[in-house]
Design a protein around this motif. Structure first.
Motif, short mmCIF file in Angstrom:
data_model
loop_
_atom_site.label_atom_id
_atom_site.label_comp_id
_atom_site.label_asym_id
_atom_site.label_seq_id
_atom_site.Cartn_x
_atom_site.Cartn_y
_atom_site.Cartn_z
N PHE A 64 0.84 -1.13 0.03
CA PHE A 64 -0.04 0.05 -0.07
C PHE A 64 0.73 1.16 -0.02
O PHE A 64 1.80 1.28 0.72
CB PHE A 64 -0.89 -0.03 1.24
N ASP A 66 0.55 5.44 0.23
CA ASP A 66 -0.43 6.61 0.45
C ASP A 66 0.36 7.75 0.16
O ASP A 66 1.48 7.76 0.84
CB ASP A 66 -1.07 6.73 1.76
N THR A 68 0.07 12.21 0.46
CA THR A 68 -0.74 13.41 0.69
C THR A 68 -0.14 14.53 -0.13
O THR A 68 0.99 14.88 0.23
CB THR A 68 -0.83 13.71 1.99
N THR A 74 -5.43 13.24 -1.70
CA THR A 74 -4.50 12.04 -1.33
C THR A 74 -4.43 10.97 -2.47
O THR A 74 -5.54 10.83 -3.14
CB THR A 74 -5.22 11.39 -0.02
N SER A 76 -3.61 7.21 -3.47
CA SER A 76 -3.57 5.81 -2.82
C SER A 76 -3.14 4.85 -3.84
O SER A 76 -4.07 4.82 -4.87
CB SER A 76 -4.75 5.48 -1.90
N LYS A 78 -2.47 0.31 -4.40
CA LYS A 78 -2.56 -0.91 -3.86
C LYS A 78 -1.89 -1.97 -4.87
O LYS A 78 -2.58 -1.99 -5.93
CB LYS A 78 -3.78 -1.40 -3.25
#
Length: 84
Positions: A64, A66, A68, A74, A76, A78
């Motif tokens: 994962f 992430d 910002t 944001t 993200s 996967k």
């Protein structure tokens, strides 16, 4: 991967790269693995172990990411592999 798909992936990476350069990035991951050891009479048909050696296998891997970019933005991602 076809040429057009590669071009799209490269274009997306180039477009998103500046956002990752100025953002706070966090990485995390999950993995599941198993260790199996058969006995002297182990057979693939009997207990799914072809021999008596120790076997290590990864069943599920997930990464994962992430990032910002701004207070309201944001990103993200996967990346996952599953073995059945």
């Amino acid at each position: 991967m076809m040429y057009s798909q590669r071009c799209i992936v490269i274009a997306l990476i180039v477009a998103v790269a500046p956002a990752f350069a100025i953002s706070q990035i966090s990485w995390s991951g999950i993995y599941d693995f198993e260790i199996k050891k058969g006995g002297d009479g182990s057979r693939l048909e009997l207990n799914q172990l072809p021999n008596s050696f120790v076997q290590l296998s990864a069943q599920n891997l997930q990464l994962f990411i992430d990032a910002t970019v701004d207070d309201g933005i944001t990103l993200s991602t996967k990346i996952a592999t599953n073995r059945q």
